[in-house]
Design a protein around this motif. Structure first.
Motif, short mmCIF file in Angstrom:
data_model
loop_
_atom_site.label_atom_id
_atom_site.label_comp_id
_atom_site.label_asym_id
_atom_site.label_seq_id
_atom_site.Cartn_x
_atom_site.Cartn_y
_atom_site.Cartn_z
N ARG A 55 -2.43 9.06 8.84
CA ARG A 55 -2.37 8.93 10.30
C ARG A 55 -1.49 10.05 10.83
NH1 ARG A 55 -1.34 2.53 10.30
NH2 ARG A 55 -3.47 1.94 9.85
N GLN A 56 -2.07 10.89 11.70
CA GLN A 56 -1.32 12.01 12.23
C GLN A 56 -1.30 11.95 13.76
OE1 GLN A 56 -2.77 15.95 11.26
NE2 GLN A 56 -0.74 16.82 11.52
N GLN A 57 -0.11 12.10 14.30
CA GLN A 57 0.04 12.16 15.75
C GLN A 57 -0.54 13.47 16.26
OE1 GLN A 57 1.27 9.59 17.60
NE2 GLN A 57 1.24 8.54 15.63
N GLY A 58 -0.75 13.56 17.57
CA GLY A 58 -1.25 14.80 18.15
C GLY A 58 -0.30 15.95 17.83
N ALA A 59 -0.86 17.14 17.77
CA ALA A 59 -0.06 18.32 17.43
C ALA A 59 -0.56 19.52 18.23
CB ALA A 59 -0.15 18.62 15.95
N ARG A 60 0.33 20.51 18.33
CA ARG A 60 -0.09 21.77 18.94
C ARG A 60 0.73 22.91 18.38
NH1 ARG A 60 1.53 23.12 24.74
NH2 ARG A 60 3.77 23.24 24.54
N VAL A 61 0.12 24.08 18.39
CA VAL A 61 0.79 25.30 17.95
C VAL A 61 0.78 26.24 19.15
CG1 VAL A 61 0.73 27.27 16.37
CG2 VAL A 61 0.05 25.00 15.56
N THR A 62 1.96 26.81 19.45
CA THR A 62 2.08 27.72 20.59
C THR A 62 2.67 29.06 20.14
OG1 THR A 62 4.24 26.76 21.14
CG2 THR A 62 2.33 25.88 22.31
N THR A 63 2.34 30.08 20.90
CA THR A 63 2.90 31.41 20.65
C THR A 63 4.31 31.47 21.25
OG1 THR A 63 2.11 32.33 22.74
CG2 THR A 63 0.60 32.45 20.84
N GLN A 64 5.01 32.57 21.02
CA GLN A 64 6.34 32.76 21.60
C GLN A 64 6.28 32.71 23.13
OE1 GLN A 64 7.66 36.47 19.94
NE2 GLN A 64 8.74 35.43 18.28
N ALA A 65 5.15 33.11 23.70
CA ALA A 65 4.99 33.11 25.15
C ALA A 65 4.64 31.72 25.70
CB ALA A 65 3.90 34.11 25.56
N GLY A 66 4.43 30.76 24.80
CA GLY A 66 4.12 29.40 25.22
C GLY A 66 2.64 29.10 25.34
N ASP A 67 1.78 30.05 24.95
CA ASP A 67 0.33 29.83 25.00
C ASP A 67 -0.09 28.95 23.82
OD1 ASP A 67 0.01 31.54 27.24
OD2 ASP A 67 0.02 33.29 25.89
N GLU A 68 -0.85 27.91 24.11
CA GLU A 68 -1.34 27.03 23.04
C GLU A 68 -2.50 27.70 22.34
OE1 GLU A 68 -3.67 22.90 22.86
OE2 GLU A 68 -1.66 22.70 23.71
N ILE A 69 -2.39 27.82 21.00
CA ILE A 69 -3.47 28.42 20.22
C ILE A 69 -4.16 27.39 19.33
CG2 ILE A 69 -2.52 30.75 20.26
CD1 ILE A 69 -1.50 30.20 17.38
N TYR A 70 -3.57 26.20 19.26
CA TYR A 70 -4.18 25.12 18.48
C TYR A 70 -3.71 23.80 19.05
CZ TYR A 70 -4.93 21.79 14.68
OH TYR A 70 -5.32 20.71 13.95
N GLY A 71 -4.63 22.87 19.17
CA GLY A 71 -4.28 21.53 19.60
C GLY A 71 -5.12 20.51 18.87
N ALA A 72 -4.50 19.40 18.51
CA ALA A 72 -5.21 18.34 17.80
C ALA A 72 -4.80 17.00 18.37
CB ALA A 72 -4.89 18.38 16.31
#
Length: 103
Positions: A55-72
Motif C-alpha cells: 500500500r503506497q500513499q500518493g507521491a510526486r517528484v519535483t524539480t528544483q524549480a518546483g515543477d512536478e515531473i512525476y505524480g502517483a
C-alpha cells in the motif's frame, strides 16, 4: 537486502539514484507491506515465494524549480516476491506480478 539478480530491485535503485543525481525532490509515497500468502519453499533453489500486499500513499517528484515531473495516486498492489537466505541474512531474489513468475 536485494540480490543482484533482482531486476525489480535494481530498477528501483536506479530510479532513486536518478532522482538524487538530478537533485529532484520526492514527496509522499509512504509504503506499508504485509505478507498475504506464503508458498512452500522451492527445494531446488531454497527460495520461498510469497505474495506481498503493498500500500503506497500518493507521491510526486519535483524539480528544483518546483515543477512536478512525476505524480502517483495512492495505490494498493500485490507482488510475488522470491525470498532467500545468504548466510544469516534474508534477501529478495526477485519480484513481480504472480502471472509473470508462475508458468
Amino acid at each position: 537486502m536485494s540480490h543482484e539478480s533482482c531486476e525489480y530491485c535494481a530498477n528501483r535503485l536506479r530510479q532513486a539514484k536518478q532522482i538524487a543525481e538530478k537533485d529532484y525532490t520526492w514527496e509522499g509515497g509512504e509504503t506499508t507491506t504485509s505478507v498475504v500468502h506464503t508458498y512452500q519453499q522451492d527445494s531446488a533453489t531454497g527460495i520461498w515465494p510469497i505474495d506481498v500486499e503493498i500500500r503506497q500513499q500518493g507521491a510526486r517528484v519535483t524539480t528544483q524549480a518546483g515543477d512536478e515531473i512525476y505524480g502517483a495516486a495512492p495505490a494498493t498492489s500485490t507482488l510475488w516476491v522470491e525470498v532467500g537466505r545468504r548466510d544469516t541474512q534474508w534477501l529478495i531474489v526477485g519480484a513481480g506480478t504472480r502471472e509473470s513468475n508462475v508458468g
